[in-house]
Design an enzyme around this catalytic site. Sequence first.
Site, PDB file in Angstrom:
ATOM      1  N   LYS A  66     -10.318   7.253 -52.331  1.00 14.78           N
ATOM      2  CA  LYS A  66      -9.409   7.905 -51.202  1.00 14.78           C
ATOM      3  C   LYS A  66     -10.607   9.241 -50.752  1.00 14.78           C
ATOM      4  CE  LYS A  66      -7.197  11.871 -51.715  1.00 14.78           C
ATOM      5  NZ  LYS A  66      -7.438  13.022 -51.401  1.00 14.78           N
ATOM      6  N   ASP A 102       0.177  10.513 -52.359  1.00 17.15           N
ATOM      7  CA  ASP A 102      -1.072   9.595 -52.317  1.00 17.15           C
ATOM      8  C   ASP A 102      -1.318   8.156 -52.812  1.00 17.15           C
ATOM      9  OD1 ASP A 102      -2.285  12.097 -51.101  1.00 17.15           O
ATOM     10  OD2 ASP A 102      -3.301  12.481 -52.505  1.00 17.15           O
TER      11      ASP A 102
END
Length: 320
Positions: free
Chosen positions: A19, A147
Amino acid sequence: MISASRPAPAGVTVRVPAKVNLQLAVGQSGADGYHPLVTVFHAISLFDEVTVRSAEKTSLSVTGEDAAAVPRDRSNLAWKAASALVQAAGLRGSAVEIRIKKRIPVAAGLAGGSADAAATLVACNELWQTGLAPRELAELASGLGSDVPFALLGGTAVGRGRGEQLTPALAAGSYHWALAFGHEGLSTAEVYATCDRLRAARAASGDQPEPAEPELSHPLMTALRSGDPARVGPLLSNDLQPAALSLQPDLRRTLTAGREHGALGAIVSGSGPTCAFLASDAAHARELAVALTGSGVCRAVARASGPVPGAAVVRDPQPS
Ligand code: ATP
């Protein structure tokens, strides 16, 4: 619950994306030491692959990018993910061989460890036919790290809390990136501590303090809906960038090099040190990657596009 309807597969491979954070707004840390966040996650086409097989004893091996820097014991997030699923599904005694093929550099601000944890959850859920629903997997994921839920979800999403409370975001089109990888990793904890120190110093010198509650950038969300990278680029923001730059001052040269070669936006990804450069299209991302490689300001360069889906089973894995 274990379903009896399908034969158990011998092995399962899952592909999972890295990401970048299009926005990372960091509030003041609370009594628990955690910083409230508002972030816009964006999954990009730089993938790790995790393969799991039933085994007598749990083990873990790692190949590929930065493999030597990845722990191979219980401290690996992928191992923790497998253990969490064993516990949640009441599969005491189940063991698994975990093989991680890394393309996501380690300690790079790209959430590689979180990605591997998400991939392991999906892979073991399939291997053991545990049948956990996406919501249940997301709950396990948030227990593993802030995350990890996004690595399951993918796409573009707003994260709140510690980043684990996710809302998918409406984003049109596809975005092309050049990524500059640093020579040394950065510890996320050290970057947050430096951010706190820099803020305390600013407050002591009379500068306006940062808001305790971080806020979503609505101009960024509008730009994302337009699908126009030229509108998105100038709105990329990262509150951790000053801390990352103070720990690795050479990153300024990397960001400047990307801007000079026409990047529409140039930003440190998450806690760094990876720098992400937004290009106008795939050809421009290629040009940027070539220019960054030639300028010698980073260890290596990659291209990626986003958004891409989160952790997913590979139906026809290539033999390794
Ligand atoms: P963060 O998600 O905290 O921003 P990051 O993306 O910067 O982290 P990671 O690649 O996740 O960095 O690595 C952070 C640390 O996590 C590494 O130094 C490593 O020791 C540890 N780690 C544990 N499991 C893994 C894994 N499967 N892959 C990579 N690192 C792992």
